[in-house]
Design an enzyme around this catalytic site. Structure first.
Site, PDB file in Angstrom:
ATOM      1  N   ALA A 266       0.821  -1.212   0.000  1.00 13.83           N
ATOM      2  CA  ALA A 266       0.000   0.000   0.000  1.00 13.83           C
ATOM      3  C   ALA A 266       0.866   1.278   0.000  1.00 13.83           C
ATOM      4  CB  ALA A 266      -0.890  -0.005   1.240  1.00 13.83           C
TER       5      ALA A 266
ATOM      6  N   ASP B  48      -0.550  -9.811   7.325  1.00 13.17           N
ATOM      7  CA  ASP B  48       0.807  -9.475   7.754  1.00 13.17           C
ATOM      8  C   ASP B  48       1.789 -10.137   6.771  1.00 13.17           C
ATOM      9  OD1 ASP B  48       3.236  -9.105   8.952  1.00 13.17           O
ATOM     10  OD2 ASP B  48       2.681  -9.979  10.890  1.00 13.17           O
TER      11      ASP B  48
ATOM     12  N   LYS C 147      15.053  -0.266   4.297  1.00 16.69           N
ATOM     13  CA  LYS C 147      15.148   1.089   4.876  1.00 16.69           C
ATOM     14  C   LYS C 147      16.267   1.077   5.915  1.00 16.69           C
ATOM     15  CE  LYS C 147      11.003   1.213   2.945  1.00 16.69           C
ATOM     16  NZ  LYS C 147      10.788   1.705   1.594  1.00 16.69           N
TER      17      LYS C 147
HETATM   18  C1  LIG Z   1       6.797   2.533   1.840  1.00 14.74           C
HETATM   19  S1  LIG Z   1       5.217   1.837   1.979  1.00 14.74           S
HETATM   20  C2  LIG Z   1       5.103   0.863   0.520  1.00 14.74           C
HETATM   21  C3  LIG Z   1       4.854   1.700  -0.691  1.00 14.74           C
HETATM   22  C4  LIG Z   1       4.499   0.864  -1.888  1.00 14.74           C
HETATM   23  N1  LIG Z   1       5.634   0.080  -2.367  1.00 14.74           N
HETATM   24  C5  LIG Z   1       4.023   1.718  -3.033  1.00 14.74           C
HETATM   25  O1  LIG Z   1       4.627   1.695  -4.093  1.00 14.74           O
HETATM   26  O2  LIG Z   1       3.011   2.394  -2.889  1.00 14.74           O
HETATM   27  C6  LIG Z   1       5.460   0.668   3.222  1.00 14.74           C
HETATM   28  C7  LIG Z   1       4.252  -0.239   3.484  1.00 14.74           C
HETATM   29  O3  LIG Z   1       4.700  -1.327   4.276  1.00 14.74           O
HETATM   30  C8  LIG Z   1       3.563  -1.775   4.968  1.00 14.74           C
HETATM   31  N2  LIG Z   1       3.954  -2.709   6.019  1.00 14.74           N
HETATM   32  C9  LIG Z   1       4.801  -2.510   7.048  1.00 14.74           C
HETATM   33  N3  LIG Z   1       4.880  -3.634   7.797  1.00 14.74           N
HETATM   34  C10 LIG Z   1       4.093  -4.553   7.191  1.00 14.74           C
HETATM   35  C11 LIG Z   1       3.758  -5.907   7.471  1.00 14.74           C
HETATM   36  N4  LIG Z   1       4.281  -6.527   8.532  1.00 14.74           N
HETATM   37  N5  LIG Z   1       2.907  -6.534   6.649  1.00 14.74           N
HETATM   38  C12 LIG Z   1       2.369  -5.917   5.578  1.00 14.74           C
HETATM   39  N6  LIG Z   1       2.649  -4.631   5.257  1.00 14.74           N
HETATM   40  C13 LIG Z   1       3.490  -3.962   6.065  1.00 14.74           C
HETATM   41  C14 LIG Z   1       2.923  -0.491   5.471  1.00 14.74           C
HETATM   42  O4  LIG Z   1       1.561  -0.711   5.786  1.00 14.74           O
HETATM   43  C15 LIG Z   1       3.130   0.428   4.270  1.00 14.74           C
HETATM   44  O5  LIG Z   1       1.959   0.471   3.479  1.00 14.74           O
END
Ligand SMILES: C[S@@+](CC[C@H](N)C(=O)[O-])C[C@H]1O[C@@H](n2cnc3c(N)ncnc32)[C@H](O)[C@@H]1O
Length: 339
Positions: free
Chosen positions: A205, A244, A292
Site C-alpha cells: 500500500a 501481515d 530502509k
Molecule cells: C513505503 S510503503 C510501501 C509503498 C508501496 N511500495 C508503493 O509503491 O506504494 C510501506 C508499506 O509497508 C507496509 N507494512 C509494514 N509492515 C508490514 C507488514 N508486517 N505486513 C504488511 N505490510 C506492512 C505499510 O503498511 C506500508 O503500506
C-alpha cells in the site's frame, strides 16, 4: 593522456556513505563533495559494484578556469586531441552535468556546454552532429563526460561506467512516489514483469509497485493492511490481501515470478523473515526488495548482505544492491534465482 583518477558520483548527501563503502572494499577516497568522491584510477574497478556509486568517470583532464569560454576551450582542446586515431561513426554520448547543491551551477554547466558545442561545430562539424546529450543507462560507455564540482572546475572523461541509477518519469495514476523506485529497478535488472506473470508485493500500500506491474499486464497479489489507492485501487489485475507480510508464503509451494517487498520495517527483520525464506524456499524467480536503513548502519547492513553465508550470496544470481536515484534512506536489492 594523463589520468587524473576516478570521479565517483552518488546521490548528494550520501557521499560519506560512499566513502565508507569504498573503505569497506579497501578503496581510499582522496576527496569528496556534494554528490561526488574522487579516488585513484586503480580503485575504479571494485567500485563498479558499490551500492552508493551512480556513475564512475575515468577522468583524464580537470579543466579549470574563471570564464565560460576558457573552460569550454580547454574541454574542446582535450577532446579534439583525444580523438586522434579514433573514428567516430555513430551517435556518441556528450554529457555535461553537476550536482544540484550549488546554486547557479546548473546554469554555468549549460553555458559551458553550449560554448563547447559551438567550438566543436566549427572544428569538427561531422563529429559535433553525432553528439547526443542522452546519458547511457547502464554499463561502460565511451564519449565525452564532463562533471562540474565547482564553477571553475570541470572533470573531463572519455570513458564512464554507469551503475544504473537514473531519474524516472512519473505516472499520474501511480498512487505513490515509491512507484519510481520499482520502475528504476527494472532497468537495472534488464527485465520487467509482463503478461502471464504473477507478482507478490509485500508492503504494497498504497500500491505504486503493484500498479507498475499491473500496467505491464502482470497479475499481482498485494499484501498490506493499508488501503490501495489511485491506479491500484479496484484494479482487476491486483488482488489485495489485508495480511501481515511476515507470515505470507505461496500457497501449495507454487512460486511467484516476482517478489516485490517495500515494507516499512527493520531491514534485518525483512532479511531474516522475508528475503531469506523466499530465496531459500525458491518461492520467486526474481526479486526487488527495498531495505530502509534509517535506523541501522547501512554499511554494516551491506556487509551482512554480502557476507559469504548470507541468503543473497548463497541463493541469488546476479544480485545487485543499489542506492537508486529515487531511494532516500534505503537501498534496493535485486536479483534472480537459478531456474
Ligand atoms: C513505503 S510503503 C510501501 C509503498 C508501496 N511500495 C508503493 O509503491 O506504494 C510501506 C508499506 O509497508 C507496509 N507494512 C509494514 N509492515 C508490514 C507488514 N508486517 N505486513 C504488511 N505490510 C506492512 C505499510 O503498511 C506500508 O503500506
Amino acid at each position: 593522456m594523463a589520468n587524473h583518477g576516478c570521479l565517483a558520483l552518488c546521490q548528494s548527501g550520501f557521499e560519506h556513505l560512499l566513502v565508507r563503502e569504498m573503505g569497506s572494499v579497501g578503496a581510499a577516497a582522496s576527496a569528496s563533495g556534494p554528490g561526488w568522491v574522487t579516488a585513484a584510477a586503480s580503485e575504479a574497478a571494485p567500485l563498479r559494484g558499490a551500492a552508493f556509486a551512480h556513475a564512475l568517470l575515468d577522468v583524464e583532464v580537470v579543466a579549470e578556469g574563471e570564464r565560460v569560454n576558457e573552460i569550454a576551450q580547454r574541454i574542446a582542446d582535450f577532446f579534439a586531441a583525444s580523438l586522434v586515431g579514433e573514428r567516430v561513426e555513430g551517435a556518441w554520448p556528450c554529457v555535461f552535468g553537476a550536482g544540484q547543491d550549488v546554486a547557479g551551477l546548473g546554469r554555468r554547466v549549460a553555458a559551458v556546454e553550449a560554448a563547447f558545442r559551438d567550438i566543436l561545430k566549427k572544428r569538427l562539424g561531422r563529429v559535433a552532429k553525432l553528439a547526443s546529450a542522452q546519458r547511457p543507462r547502464v554499463g561502460a560507455a565511451r564519449g565525452l563526460f564532463v562533471w562540474f564540482t565547482d564553477f571553475g572546475r570541470a572533470h573531463v572523461a572519455r570513458s564512464a561506467y554507469l551503475c544504473g541509477p537514473c531519474r524516472m518519469a512519473d505516472d499520474d495514476s501511480a498512487p505513490s512516489r515509491s512507484y519510481l523506485k520499482v520502475e528504476e529497478s527494472y532497468a537495472i535488472i534488464g527485465r520487467e514483469p509482463g503478461p502471464g506473470e504473477i507478482v507478490c508485493d509485500l508492503g504494497a500500500a498504497p500500491g505504486g509497485w503493484s500498479y507498475s506491474a499491473a500496467k505491464r499486464g502482470a497479475r499481482v497479489v498485494a499484501v498490506d493492511n493499508g488501503p490501495l489507492k489511485g491506479g491500484a485501487l479496484a484494479n482487476p489485475l491486483i488482488e489485495h490481501r489485508r495480511e501481515d507480510a511476515f507470515g505470507f508464503s505461496p500457497a501449495g509451494g507454487a512460486a511467484y515470478d516476482w517478489l516485490f517487498c517495500d515494507m516499512l520495517e527493520d531491514p534485518r527483520r525483512v532479511l531474516q523473515a522475508v528475503l531469506s525464506p523466499w530465496l531459500r524456499g525458491g518461492w520467486c524467480r526474481r526479486f526487488i526488495v527495498n531495505l530502509k536503513f534509517g535506523r541501522v548502519d547501512p554499511i554494516e547492513l551491506l556487509g551482512d548482505l554480502r557476507s559469504a553465508g548470507s541468503a543473497l550470496s548463497t541463493h541469488a544470481r546476479g544480485a545487485r544492491i543499489v542506492h537508486l536515484y529515487h531511494d532516500r534512506e534505503e537501498f534496493t536489492v535485486t536479483g534472480s534465482l537459478p531456474p
